[in-house]
Design a protein around this motif. Structure first.
Motif, short mmCIF file in Angstrom:
data_model
loop_
_atom_site.label_atom_id
_atom_site.label_comp_id
_atom_site.label_asym_id
_atom_site.label_seq_id
_atom_site.Cartn_x
_atom_site.Cartn_y
_atom_site.Cartn_z
N CYS A 14 0.83 -1.20 0.00
CA CYS A 14 0.00 0.00 0.00
C CYS A 14 0.87 1.26 0.00
N ALA A 15 1.87 1.29 0.89
CA ALA A 15 2.72 2.49 1.02
C ALA A 15 3.48 2.75 -0.28
N GLY A 16 4.13 1.72 -0.82
CA GLY A 16 4.96 1.88 -2.01
C GLY A 16 4.15 2.26 -3.23
N ILE A 33 10.34 -1.92 -7.01
CA ILE A 33 10.75 -3.32 -7.04
C ILE A 33 10.08 -4.05 -5.88
N ASP A 34 9.64 -5.27 -6.13
CA ASP A 34 9.07 -6.08 -5.05
C ASP A 34 9.54 -7.51 -5.21
N LYS A 35 9.88 -8.12 -4.10
CA LYS A 35 10.44 -9.48 -4.17
C LYS A 35 9.36 -10.52 -4.46
N ASP A 44 -0.47 -11.86 2.70
CA ASP A 44 -0.21 -12.41 4.03
C ASP A 44 -1.49 -12.63 4.83
N TYR A 45 -2.55 -11.88 4.52
CA TYR A 45 -3.89 -12.17 5.05
C TYR A 45 -4.88 -11.69 3.99
N ASP A 46 -6.15 -12.10 4.14
CA ASP A 46 -7.07 -11.91 3.02
C ASP A 46 -7.76 -10.53 3.00
N PHE A 48 -8.80 -6.72 4.27
CA PHE A 48 -8.47 -5.52 5.05
C PHE A 48 -9.49 -4.45 4.72
N HIS A 49 -9.40 -3.33 5.43
CA HIS A 49 -10.41 -2.31 5.13
C HIS A 49 -9.89 -0.89 5.23
N PHE A 50 -10.56 -0.03 4.52
CA PHE A 50 -10.40 1.41 4.56
C PHE A 50 -11.79 1.98 4.83
N GLU A 123 14.46 -8.53 -5.74
CA GLU A 123 14.75 -8.41 -4.31
C GLU A 123 15.85 -7.39 -4.04
N PHE A 124 15.55 -6.43 -3.17
CA PHE A 124 16.54 -5.41 -2.79
C PHE A 124 17.74 -6.08 -2.12
N LYS A 125 18.95 -5.68 -2.49
CA LYS A 125 20.16 -6.21 -1.85
C LYS A 125 20.85 -5.15 -1.01
N GLY A 279 5.36 3.74 5.83
CA GLY A 279 4.56 2.56 6.12
C GLY A 279 5.13 1.75 7.26
N ASP A 280 4.92 0.43 7.22
CA ASP A 280 5.41 -0.43 8.31
C ASP A 280 6.93 -0.33 8.44
N ALA A 281 7.63 0.00 7.35
CA ALA A 281 9.10 0.12 7.42
C ALA A 281 9.50 1.26 8.34
N GLY A 292 -2.27 0.17 9.44
CA GLY A 292 -1.22 1.01 8.91
C GLY A 292 -1.51 1.66 7.57
N CYS A 293 -2.51 1.16 6.85
CA CYS A 293 -2.64 1.59 5.45
C CYS A 293 -2.98 3.07 5.33
N ALA A 294 -4.12 3.48 5.89
CA ALA A 294 -4.52 4.88 5.75
C ALA A 294 -3.57 5.79 6.53
C1 LIG Z 1 -4.00 -9.60 10.31
C2 LIG Z 1 -3.80 -8.15 9.98
C3 LIG Z 1 -4.89 -7.36 9.61
C4 LIG Z 1 -4.70 -6.01 9.28
N1 LIG Z 1 -5.79 -5.28 8.88
C5 LIG Z 1 -5.60 -3.99 8.50
C6 LIG Z 1 -6.71 -3.21 8.03
O1 LIG Z 1 -7.85 -3.67 7.93
N2 LIG Z 1 -6.47 -1.90 7.68
C7 LIG Z 1 -5.22 -1.36 7.75
O2 LIG Z 1 -5.04 -0.17 7.44
N3 LIG Z 1 -4.18 -2.08 8.18
C8 LIG Z 1 -4.32 -3.38 8.55
N4 LIG Z 1 -3.24 -4.11 8.97
C9 LIG Z 1 -1.90 -3.50 8.91
C10 LIG Z 1 -1.48 -3.38 7.44
O3 LIG Z 1 -1.57 -4.64 6.80
C11 LIG Z 1 -0.05 -2.87 7.30
O4 LIG Z 1 0.14 -1.74 8.14
C12 LIG Z 1 0.20 -2.45 5.84
O5 LIG Z 1 -0.04 -3.53 4.97
C13 LIG Z 1 1.63 -1.96 5.66
O6 LIG Z 1 1.80 -1.62 4.32
P1 LIG Z 1 3.26 -1.40 3.72
O7 LIG Z 1 3.05 -1.03 2.30
O8 LIG Z 1 4.03 -0.50 4.61
O9 LIG Z 1 3.99 -2.81 3.84
P2 LIG Z 1 3.61 -4.22 3.19
O10 LIG Z 1 2.19 -4.31 2.85
O11 LIG Z 1 4.18 -5.24 4.12
O12 LIG Z 1 4.42 -4.24 1.82
C14 LIG Z 1 5.82 -4.40 1.80
C15 LIG Z 1 6.24 -4.96 0.46
O13 LIG Z 1 7.67 -4.98 0.42
C16 LIG Z 1 8.11 -6.14 -0.22
N5 LIG Z 1 9.48 -6.46 0.20
C17 LIG Z 1 9.92 -6.87 1.42
N6 LIG Z 1 11.25 -7.10 1.41
C18 LIG Z 1 11.67 -6.81 0.15
C19 LIG Z 1 12.94 -6.86 -0.50
N7 LIG Z 1 14.05 -7.28 0.13
N8 LIG Z 1 13.01 -6.49 -1.79
C20 LIG Z 1 11.90 -6.09 -2.48
N9 LIG Z 1 10.67 -6.05 -1.92
C21 LIG Z 1 10.55 -6.40 -0.62
C22 LIG Z 1 7.11 -7.20 0.23
O14 LIG Z 1 7.05 -8.29 -0.68
C23 LIG Z 1 5.78 -6.40 0.27
O15 LIG Z 1 5.06 -6.51 -0.93
C24 LIG Z 1 -3.40 -5.43 9.34
C25 LIG Z 1 -2.31 -6.23 9.72
C26 LIG Z 1 -2.50 -7.57 10.04
C27 LIG Z 1 -1.31 -8.41 10.43
#
Ligand SMILES: Cc1cc2nc3c(=O)[nH]c(=O)nc-3n(C[C@H](O)[C@H](O)[C@H](O)COP(=O)(O)OP(=O)(O)OC[C@H]3O[C@@H](n4cnc5c(N)ncnc54)[C@H](O)[C@@H]3O)c2cc1C
Length: 461
Positions: A14-16, A33-35, A44-46, A48-50, A123-125, A279-281, A292-294
């Motif tokens: 979502c963040a990227g 780039i995504d691995k 990782d789960y089915d 989610f919501h906004f 995959e990022f190195k 984002g989560d990073a 974390g999404c919104a």
């Molecule tokens: C069970 C559960 C339910 C949730 N429900 C909600 C919800 O309803 N609403 C909400 O807002 N949040 C929810 N969250 C939290 C939400 O899923 C995360 O905060 C959000 O997905 C983070 O987005 P992101 O883009 O930062 O990271 P991610 O979605 O984790 O994306 C990271 C991406 O980076 C890629 N990556 C990783 N390492 C590398 C590498 N070395 N090289 C290249 N690519 C790489 C991964 O493949 C992945 O695609 C939930 C979390 C959980 C565990």
């Protein structure tokens, strides 16, 4: 694939996807780039919501019934006391449930539509540096190694934060790894009620157990979710208490999904030379529910506004030039999240009796606070008077132990101090070290919600 980009985004979640789309709209050459393989992206789960309002606010692609992404939409939320004796219900912003993998694929395509390029199974190195500044990225795809240049690398790789954690120690970015103390262990039980029901279209919440019952797709009647500190085992123990204390209609569990979400303060600085983490990073999730999404899109919008201007005419985005991303973000959402995270560390530690009493007498757990969902909150003088009256009579009857109340109020006060400190985030990097020293002290005093669960080994009954 070209050899030179303005921006390389690591992670197509979502963040990227959102950041890539917005920077591409500003005319920058963006590579994501995504691995993962495209078909496995964000699976990782089915579901989610906004909220509908968030999707509109950020201009996200909308979903519709029957499109293979949309699962449900509801607008009624209810919050219940631990024994279910007292409920606060109301209409909140409409919430839309979606299949996450399919929606993130849609966001990937949305970024590409604006001109970004995307590579899967890439995959990022490591980062490439010149004069100690990031000037590119090395990644591997199908066994081959690639070297591409960029002026900015955005770490959107999720909670593993692969770029942030690979930076040199003196790069001005924290490199901590999230431990089991710093995440929420979320378990989603997809359930079918034994008695047939109409489609379940409300959200029931039991904050005391950090549990909720919300709609599902057609594979189940509802999702019974629970987030717990420290481990799934502690969550399972609390789940047993919840099942004992609440009279839910009988059900069968048809599927279980587990995952962790960051529950840690966001990194102190999101930016450095040619770098941003989002984002989560960056450990940026909502302190009240771990979503974390919104929450992240607020930071992304600030970053797009500032960085797109700084990078105009080929300029390199140095730490100094893009520092105001930190300031602007922390003035708003950052300060609020810091307050909430700090205050909740203690607020969630009271006993079941105290919680039941507070629901009964509208102390803190009032309908507008719980169900308002961001709508403007007004509390009348009568309501405040009643709150104070019941706090005193609760302490006199020992239904609201003074010690617990003191802890909660002390926690709120610590939250206010942390929030204020973030609101006064330094305008320039030269004051940052002193700001960090004070922030470290305040967070140490506030503690973490997980401390309580480690001390009590999950006894919450
Ligand atoms: C069970 C559960 C339910 C949730 N429900 C909600 C919800 O309803 N609403 C909400 O807002 N949040 C929810 N969250 C939290 C939400 O899923 C995360 O905060 C959000 O997905 C983070 O987005 P992101 O883009 O930062 O990271 P991610 O979605 O984790 O994306 C990271 C991406 O980076 C890629 N990556 C990783 N390492 C590398 C590498 N070395 N090289 C290249 N690519 C790489 C991964 O493949 C992945 O695609 C939930 C979390 C959980 C565990």
């Amino acid at each position: 694939m070209k050899k030179d980009y303005d921006i390389i985004v690591v992670g197509a979640g979502c963040a990227g996807s959102y950041y890539a789309r917005r920077m591409a709209e500003h005319g920058y050459n963006v590579l994501i780039i995504d691995k993962s393989k495209r078909e496995n992206i964000s699976n990782d789960y089915d579901i989610f919501h906004f909220t509908r309002k968030e999707m509109e606010q950020f201009g996200l692609p909308m979903v519709h019934e029957g499109d293979g992404i949309f699962c449900f939409e509801y607008d009624t939320v209810s919050f219940f006391s631990p024994y279910g004796n007292y409920a606060k219900s109301g209409n909140s912003d409409s919430t839309i449930g979606m299949h996450k993998c399919e929606y993130i694929q849609l966001l990937n395509d949305w970024a590409v539509e604006a001109g970004a390029e995307i590579l899967y199974e890439a995959e990022f190195k490591e980062c490439v540096y010149e004069n100690d500044k990031i000037i590119g990225v090395k990644f591997e795809q199908n066994g081959d190694e690639f070297d591409v240049s960029c002026r900015l690398c955005a770490d959107c790789s999720g909670k593993k934060a692969v770029v942030r954690r690979s930076l040199p120690d003196n790069y001005g970015i924290e490199k901590f790894e999230l431990t089991e103390k710093d995440v929420f262990f979320v378990k989603l039980r997809y359930i079918k009620f034994d008695e047939p029901i109409e489609k379940w279209l409300t959200s029931h919440n039991w904050m005391f157990y950090k549990a909720w019952l919300s709609p599902s797709d057609d594979s189940a009647d509802a999702i019974l979710g629970m987030g717990s500190c420290v481990s799934y085992k502690i969550g399972d123990k609390i789940f047993e208490t919840l099942m004992k204390n609440l009279k839910l209609p009988s059900f069968k569990t048809v599927k279980i999904e587990c995952g962790t979400t960051p529950y840690h303060r966001a990194i102190y600085s999101f930016v450095s030379d040619g770098f941003i983490a989002m984002g989560d990073a960056a450990s940026l999730t909502r302190p009240n529910n771990g979503e974390g999404c919104a929450a992240n899109l607020v930071l992304a919008d600030v970053a797009v506004d500032i960085i797109s201007e700084v990078m105009e005419n080929g300029s390199y985005p140095t730490r100094e030039k893009i520092w105001s991303v930190n300031k602007e973000y922390n003035k708003k959402q950052g300060a609020v999240f810091a307050f909430m995270l700090s205050a909740l560390a203690k607020a969630m530690q009271h006993s079941i009796g105290a919680d039941e009493y507070m629901y009964k007498h509208d102390i803190f757990f009032t309908q507008p606070i719980l169900c308002g969902n961001g709508k403007s909150l007004s509390i009348s003088a009568d309501e405040i008077f009643n709150m104070i009256k019941y706090i005193f009579s609760g302490m006199a009857s020992k239904e609201l132990p003074a010690g617990e109340l003191g802890e909660m109020l002390g926690g709120a006060l610590k939250g206010v101090k942390v929030g204020l400190h973030y609101a006064l985030y330094p305008k320039t990097p030269d004051k940052f070290d002193n700001w960090v020293k004070r922030a470290d002290k305040l967070w140490k005093k506030a503690g973490q919600m997980s401390d309580y669960f480690i001390n009590k080994q999950g006894e919450k009954s």
